[in-house]
Design an enzyme around this catalytic site. Structure first.
Site, PDB file in Angstrom:
ATOM      1  N   LYS A  55      -9.601 -13.282  -7.608  1.00  0.00           N
ATOM      2  CA  LYS A  55     -10.371 -12.557  -8.635  1.00  0.00           C
ATOM      3  C   LYS A  55     -11.546 -13.396  -9.140  1.00  0.00           C
ATOM      4  CE  LYS A  55      -7.900  -9.813  -7.418  1.00  0.00           C
ATOM      5  NZ  LYS A  55      -6.781  -9.916  -6.496  1.00  0.00           N
ATOM      6  N   VAL A 241      -6.269  -4.893  17.373  1.00  0.00           N
ATOM      7  CA  VAL A 241      -6.681  -6.061  18.165  1.00  0.00           C
ATOM      8  C   VAL A 241      -5.576  -6.272  19.185  1.00  0.00           C
ATOM      9  CG1 VAL A 241      -7.074  -8.545  18.109  1.00  0.00           C
ATOM     10  CG2 VAL A 241      -7.887  -7.123  16.232  1.00  0.00           C
ATOM     11  N   ALA A 273      -5.095 -10.331   7.691  1.00  0.00           N
ATOM     12  CA  ALA A 273      -4.436  -9.913   6.438  1.00  0.00           C
ATOM     13  C   ALA A 273      -3.684  -8.616   6.725  1.00  0.00           C
ATOM     14  CB  ALA A 273      -5.473  -9.719   5.341  1.00  0.00           C
ATOM     15  N   ASP A 316       8.461 -10.753  -4.816  1.00  0.00           N
ATOM     16  CA  ASP A 316       8.103 -10.341  -3.454  1.00  0.00           C
ATOM     17  C   ASP A 316       9.288 -10.385  -2.488  1.00  0.00           C
ATOM     18  OD1 ASP A 316       5.515 -10.071  -4.312  1.00  0.00           O
ATOM     19  OD2 ASP A 316       4.638 -11.431  -2.821  1.00  0.00           O
ATOM     20  N   HIS A 448     -16.587   6.531 -27.721  1.00  0.00           N
ATOM     21  CA  HIS A 448     -17.789   6.908 -26.963  1.00  0.00           C
ATOM     22  C   HIS A 448     -18.867   5.853 -27.164  1.00  0.00           C
ATOM     23  CE1 HIS A 448     -20.786   9.454 -25.110  1.00  0.00           C
ATOM     24  NE2 HIS A 448     -21.598   9.190 -26.122  1.00  0.00           N
TER      25      HIS A 448
HETATM   26  P1  FAD Z   1       5.292 -16.271  -5.410  1.00  0.00           P
HETATM   27  O1  FAD Z   1       4.143 -16.122  -6.307  1.00  0.00           O
HETATM   28  O2  FAD Z   1       5.095 -16.171  -3.953  1.00  0.00           O
HETATM   29  O3  FAD Z   1       5.954 -17.665  -5.777  1.00  0.00           O
HETATM   30  C1  FAD Z   1       7.047 -18.159  -5.059  1.00  0.00           C
HETATM   31  C2  FAD Z   1       7.146 -19.645  -5.307  1.00  0.00           C
HETATM   32  O4  FAD Z   1       8.384 -20.097  -4.746  1.00  0.00           O
HETATM   33  C3  FAD Z   1       6.059 -20.471  -4.640  1.00  0.00           C
HETATM   34  O5  FAD Z   1       5.507 -21.376  -5.569  1.00  0.00           O
HETATM   35  C4  FAD Z   1       6.771 -21.202  -3.518  1.00  0.00           C
HETATM   36  O6  FAD Z   1       6.209 -22.470  -3.252  1.00  0.00           O
HETATM   37  C5  FAD Z   1       8.178 -21.342  -4.103  1.00  0.00           C
HETATM   38  N1  FAD Z   1       9.237 -21.487  -3.096  1.00  0.00           N
HETATM   39  C6  FAD Z   1       9.431 -20.761  -1.970  1.00  0.00           C
HETATM   40  N2  FAD Z   1      10.547 -21.185  -1.335  1.00  0.00           N
HETATM   41  C7  FAD Z   1      11.073 -22.193  -2.077  1.00  0.00           C
HETATM   42  C8  FAD Z   1      12.231 -23.009  -1.961  1.00  0.00           C
HETATM   43  N3  FAD Z   1      13.101 -22.888  -0.962  1.00  0.00           N
HETATM   44  N4  FAD Z   1      12.448 -23.953  -2.906  1.00  0.00           N
HETATM   45  C9  FAD Z   1      11.598 -24.091  -3.961  1.00  0.00           C
HETATM   46  N5  FAD Z   1      10.494 -23.326  -4.139  1.00  0.00           N
HETATM   47  C10 FAD Z   1      10.243 -22.384  -3.212  1.00  0.00           C
HETATM   48  N6  FAD Z   1      -0.688  -9.300  -6.991  1.00  0.00           N
HETATM   49  C11 FAD Z   1      -1.146  -8.647  -8.076  1.00  0.00           C
HETATM   50  O7  FAD Z   1      -0.344  -8.063  -8.819  1.00  0.00           O
HETATM   51  N7  FAD Z   1      -2.478  -8.626  -8.395  1.00  0.00           N
HETATM   52  C12 FAD Z   1      -3.394  -9.246  -7.613  1.00  0.00           C
HETATM   53  O8  FAD Z   1      -4.590  -9.198  -7.916  1.00  0.00           O
HETATM   54  C13 FAD Z   1      -2.953  -9.927  -6.451  1.00  0.00           C
HETATM   55  N8  FAD Z   1      -3.831 -10.559  -5.655  1.00  0.00           N
HETATM   56  C14 FAD Z   1      -3.368 -11.250  -4.570  1.00  0.00           C
HETATM   57  C15 FAD Z   1      -4.298 -11.884  -3.756  1.00  0.00           C
HETATM   58  C16 FAD Z   1      -3.873 -12.587  -2.643  1.00  0.00           C
HETATM   59  C17 FAD Z   1      -4.879 -13.284  -1.777  1.00  0.00           C
HETATM   60  C18 FAD Z   1      -2.471 -12.671  -2.362  1.00  0.00           C
HETATM   61  C19 FAD Z   1      -1.985 -13.470  -1.191  1.00  0.00           C
HETATM   62  C20 FAD Z   1      -1.543 -12.031  -3.157  1.00  0.00           C
HETATM   63  C21 FAD Z   1      -1.986 -11.305  -4.267  1.00  0.00           C
HETATM   64  N9  FAD Z   1      -1.101 -10.620  -5.087  1.00  0.00           N
HETATM   65  C22 FAD Z   1      -1.560  -9.937  -6.182  1.00  0.00           C
HETATM   66  C23 FAD Z   1       0.344 -10.619  -4.828  1.00  0.00           C
HETATM   67  C24 FAD Z   1       1.044 -11.644  -5.748  1.00  0.00           C
HETATM   68  O9  FAD Z   1       0.493 -12.911  -5.517  1.00  0.00           O
HETATM   69  C25 FAD Z   1       2.534 -11.646  -5.483  1.00  0.00           C
HETATM   70  O10 FAD Z   1       3.055 -10.346  -5.627  1.00  0.00           O
HETATM   71  C26 FAD Z   1       3.231 -12.569  -6.456  1.00  0.00           C
HETATM   72  O11 FAD Z   1       2.733 -13.879  -6.374  1.00  0.00           O
HETATM   73  C27 FAD Z   1       4.744 -12.584  -6.204  1.00  0.00           C
HETATM   74  O12 FAD Z   1       5.340 -13.420  -7.131  1.00  0.00           O
HETATM   75  P2  FAD Z   1       6.732 -14.143  -6.833  1.00  0.00           P
HETATM   76  O13 FAD Z   1       7.119 -14.815  -8.110  1.00  0.00           O
HETATM   77  O14 FAD Z   1       7.663 -13.186  -6.220  1.00  0.00           O
HETATM   78  O15 FAD Z   1       6.449 -15.233  -5.720  1.00  0.00           O
HETATM   79  P1  NAD Z   2      -1.420  -4.704   3.019  1.00  0.00           P
HETATM   80  O1  NAD Z   2      -0.092  -4.176   3.353  1.00  0.00           O
HETATM   81  O2  NAD Z   2      -2.053  -4.342   1.753  1.00  0.00           O
HETATM   82  O3  NAD Z   2      -2.463  -4.270   4.162  1.00  0.00           O
HETATM   83  C1  NAD Z   2      -2.276  -4.615   5.483  1.00  0.00           C
HETATM   84  C2  NAD Z   2      -3.076  -3.647   6.332  1.00  0.00           C
HETATM   85  O4  NAD Z   2      -3.098  -4.149   7.645  1.00  0.00           O
HETATM   86  C3  NAD Z   2      -2.476  -2.251   6.377  1.00  0.00           C
HETATM   87  O5  NAD Z   2      -3.480  -1.307   6.095  1.00  0.00           O
HETATM   88  C4  NAD Z   2      -1.943  -2.141   7.806  1.00  0.00           C
HETATM   89  O6  NAD Z   2      -2.001  -0.830   8.306  1.00  0.00           O
HETATM   90  C5  NAD Z   2      -2.901  -3.061   8.527  1.00  0.00           C
HETATM   91  N1  NAD Z   2      -2.369  -3.632   9.770  1.00  0.00           N
HETATM   92  C6  NAD Z   2      -1.121  -4.086  10.016  1.00  0.00           C
HETATM   93  N2  NAD Z   2      -1.043  -4.595  11.275  1.00  0.00           N
HETATM   94  C7  NAD Z   2      -2.282  -4.456  11.814  1.00  0.00           C
HETATM   95  C8  NAD Z   2      -2.834  -4.792  13.067  1.00  0.00           C
HETATM   96  N3  NAD Z   2      -2.088  -5.370  14.031  1.00  0.00           N
HETATM   97  N4  NAD Z   2      -4.148  -4.512  13.298  1.00  0.00           N
HETATM   98  C9  NAD Z   2      -4.911  -3.908  12.336  1.00  0.00           C
HETATM   99  N5  NAD Z   2      -4.420  -3.577  11.127  1.00  0.00           N
HETATM  100  C10 NAD Z   2      -3.134  -3.850  10.869  1.00  0.00           C
HETATM  101  O7  NAD Z   2      -1.296  -6.283   3.216  1.00  0.00           O
HETATM  102  P2  NAD Z   2      -2.247  -7.474   2.743  1.00  0.00           P
HETATM  103  O8  NAD Z   2      -3.628  -7.008   2.561  1.00  0.00           O
HETATM  104  O9  NAD Z   2      -1.950  -8.595   3.678  1.00  0.00           O
HETATM  105  O10 NAD Z   2      -1.646  -7.842   1.331  1.00  0.00           O
HETATM  106  C11 NAD Z   2      -0.255  -8.157   1.215  1.00  0.00           C
HETATM  107  C12 NAD Z   2       0.277  -7.716  -0.114  1.00  0.00           C
HETATM  108  O11 NAD Z   2      -0.180  -8.602  -1.130  1.00  0.00           O
HETATM  109  C13 NAD Z   2      -0.222  -6.336  -0.547  1.00  0.00           C
HETATM  110  O12 NAD Z   2       0.546  -5.306   0.018  1.00  0.00           O
HETATM  111  C14 NAD Z   2      -0.043  -6.413  -2.025  1.00  0.00           C
HETATM  112  O13 NAD Z   2       1.296  -6.118  -2.345  1.00  0.00           O
HETATM  113  C15 NAD Z   2      -0.330  -7.868  -2.329  1.00  0.00           C
HETATM  114  N6  NAD Z   2      -1.736  -8.015  -2.824  1.00  0.00           N
HETATM  115  C16 NAD Z   2      -2.079  -7.366  -3.966  1.00  0.00           C
HETATM  116  C17 NAD Z   2      -3.369  -7.457  -4.443  1.00  0.00           C
HETATM  117  C18 NAD Z   2      -3.717  -6.741  -5.717  1.00  0.00           C
HETATM  118  O14 NAD Z   2      -2.802  -6.355  -6.438  1.00  0.00           O
HETATM  119  N7  NAD Z   2      -4.996  -6.548  -6.016  1.00  0.00           N
HETATM  120  C19 NAD Z   2      -4.327  -8.189  -3.772  1.00  0.00           C
HETATM  121  C20 NAD Z   2      -3.947  -8.838  -2.599  1.00  0.00           C
HETATM  122  C21 NAD Z   2      -2.640  -8.741  -2.136  1.00  0.00           C
END
Ligand code: FAD
Ligand code: NAD
Length: 475
Positions: A55, A241, A273, A316, A448
């Site tokens: 973000k 791909v 992704a 997750d 508004h």
């Molecule tokens: P995580 O945030 O994945 O945290 C898990 C933690 O556990 C990590 O620190 C990891 O190191 C630790 N861990 C794992 N295994 C072990 C182990 N065996 N021992 C000790 N520690 C361990 N979600 C939104 O709602 N809004 C967004 O805008 C958004 N943007 C995103 C953008 C990107 C690029 C990505 C990748 C994800 C985004 N998400 C977003 C998704 C969001 O990040 C996840 O849904 C969220 O982080 C899940 O939280 P969590 O607590 O389940 O796990």
């Molecule tokens: P995603 O599930 O959002 O999108 C993956 C996309 O890849 C889908 O549209 C799927 O049809 C496509 N796809 C899968 N295999 C493919 C292939 N072989 N070739 C071409 N397309 C293919 O997954 P993401 O973008 O990796 O994000 C993972 C998760 O992280 C999201 O589902 C979401 O839960 C979380 N996330 C949330 C936010 C947010 O809240 N703003 C931002 C980033 C990530």
């Protein structure tokens, strides 16, 4: 078990937006809490490699875009000069200040921190391996698994090459590639694609399904797709791909469309992704009764208790949607269940926001879902072209949509696309959670001129027309 007078010993594995709020809440309730994580401070994927850094970069992208578009009303800034080192440093400082703050919160609440990788030895004991010396063993009364997820990898890409990125390396901004391929037209693909396109890359997105953002409302996606068509070089739908070859300074990719026709193209970098896989392996779950179900998710009940009575699971790794706010709410439910309170995780709506430009946000039932499930609904839409505020922002490319039960008028779903849609969707979530009717939204005075008025006007349109949107056929 500890004796009945000592506080409950709770171990939480994973310090993301599921784990750290759970740890803090449990400490506030008087439990003896240990938070195990692989980072110095809490934050997880969301703060270190997800929500927050993405973000921050999207904000930078938006500033550039707005500056460019200000020329339409007579204000020109000239071409932006991008200092990538400074941009990376600013993004890192945002992450550091937030995770540092969480570290302080952890200390103030006296939550113990164990650095290392945790594994279950039994239903009441874990070992934490910090990578030096013998793993430390910790006994607990209850544990919460909050280990999150990691990117899915596609077999045709060579991940040892720095030309192939996932969301983590993509957020590091190695450079501004001239031509970039984004595989996956989902949340990450479109958000990071937007960032790279704003920085100057020619971005191609390839999505195997017929639509971008397959889970989102089609009406809403149309607006984003239209804008992305003008900022991305190419959007390939229904395309996969099938092969890739890493060359010296590029990656050659072979695509296959829905008719089986193949074509090649070459990109400076590829960002993959295509979803995220739950981190449920190597946790020693075989030493417990915890059940791992399809796609690696851990099975939980409505209190987020696993098949092992002492072990809960959130975030997750516990199932979809993989969103930070869903993880946080599950964490609170799990802790309250451990504290013996009556609680279940049963939200009527979990909001989803894609932070593209414009943003897309929705909650509750979508029109497509209603069709699939054969639920009769009445839908009303208010186009932002009729919003005074949207016009003053020069962003009429938006839509607010309400999905309701035609009998009772109860709001079942809300979808919004437009600038700031992500902030506005909270009103829809509240309406659904409170069992509000469309009439309640119509009768609620909105300030508004704001974009929030579009929710009220969509509610007015539900009953016919609104002051700013007239439609002939009513009902
Ligand atoms: P995580 O945030 O994945 O945290 C898990 C933690 O556990 C990590 O620190 C990891 O190191 C630790 N861990 C794992 N295994 C072990 C182990 N065996 N021992 C000790 N520690 C361990 N979600 C939104 O709602 N809004 C967004 O805008 C958004 N943007 C995103 C953008 C990107 C690029 C990505 C990748 C994800 C985004 N998400 C977003 C998704 C969001 O990040 C996840 O849904 C969220 O982080 C899940 O939280 P969590 O607590 O389940 O796990
Ligand atoms: P995603 O599930 O959002 O999108 C993956 C996309 O890849 C889908 O549209 C799927 O049809 C496509 N796809 C899968 N295999 C493919 C292939 N072989 N070739 C071409 N397309 C293919 O997954 P993401 O973008 O990796 O994000 C993972 C998760 O992280 C999201 O589902 C979401 O839960 C979380 N996330 C949330 C936010 C947010 O809240 N703003 C931002 C980033 C990530």
């Amino acid at each position: 078990m500890a004796d009945s007078n000592s506080p409950t010993r709770l171990v939480i594995i994973g310090g993301g937006p599921g784990g750290y709020p759970a740890a803090f809440h449990a400490a506030d309730l008087g439990m003896d809490v240990t938070l195990v994580d692989l980072e110095k401070n809490p934050g997880g994927v969301c703060l270190y490699r997800g929500c927050i850094p993405s973000k921050a970069l999207l904000h930078a992208a938006r500033v550039m875009r707005e500056a460019e578009e200000a020329a339409h009303f007579g204000i020109s800034f000239g071409k932006p000069k991008i200092d990538l080192d400074k941009l990376r440093a600013w993004k890192a400082s945002v992450v550091e200040s937030l995770t540092g703050g969480l570290g302080q919160m952890r200390s103030i609440r006296k939550v113990k921190h164990e650095y290392g990788r945790a594994r279950f030895l039994s239903p009441t004991r874990i070992a934490v391996d910090a990578g030096e010396g013998d793993p430390k063993e910790i006994d607990f009364d209850y544990a919460i698994i909050a280990t999150g997820s990691r990117p899915v990898q596609l077999p045709m890409f060579d991940y040892s090459s720095d030309r192939v990125l996932d969301s983590t390396s993509g957020l590091d901004l190695p450079d501004i590639p001239k031509r970039m391929l984004v595989v996956g037209g989902g949340y990450i693909g479109l958000e990071l694609g937007t960032v790279y396109a704003a920085l100057g890359s020619k971005v191609t997105v390839v999505e195997m399904l017929p639509h971008l953002l397959p889970g989102a409302d089609r009406n809403l996606v149309t607006f984003v797709q239209k804008r992305l068509e003008s900022t991305f070089e190419n959007i390939l739908l229904n395309t996969k791909v099938v092969e890739s070859k890493t060359l010296k300074n590029s990656v050659k990719v072979t695509f296959e469309d829905k008719d089986g026709k193949k074509s090649d193209d070459t990109f400076d970098r590829v960002l993959v992704a295509v979803g995220r896989r739950p981190n449920s392996e190597d946790l020693g779950l075989e030493n417990t009764a915890v059940n791992v179900i399809e796609r690696g998710f851990i099975e939980v009940d409505e209190q987020r208790r696993t098949a092992e009575p002492t072990i809960f699971c959130i975030g997750d790794v516990a199932g979809e949607p993989q969103l930070a706010h869903k993880a946080t709410h599950e964490g609170v439910v799990a802790v309250e269940a451990i504290a013996g309170k009556k609680t279940v995780f049963a939200p009527h709506a979990i909001p989803a926001v894609v932070f593209t430009d414009p943003e897309i946000a929705w909650c509750g039932l979508t029109e497509e879902e209603a069709k699939q499930k054969e639920i009769e609904v009445k839908v009303s839409k208010f186009p932002w072209a009729a919003s005074g505020r949207a016009k003053t922002l020069e962003r009429p490319d938006g839509l607010t949509k309400i999905v309701a039960d035609p009998e009772s008028g109860r709001v079942l779903g809300v979808g919004i696309t437009g600038v700031g849609a992500g902030d506005m969707i909270a009103e829809g979530v509240l309406a659904i959670e409170m069992g509000a009717t469309v009439e309640d939204l119509k009768l609620t005075i909105h300030p508004h001129p704001t974009l929030s008025e579009t929710v009220m006007e969509a509610a007015e349109v539900y009953f016919g027309s609104s002051p700013h949107f007239y439609q002939k056929s009513r009902g």
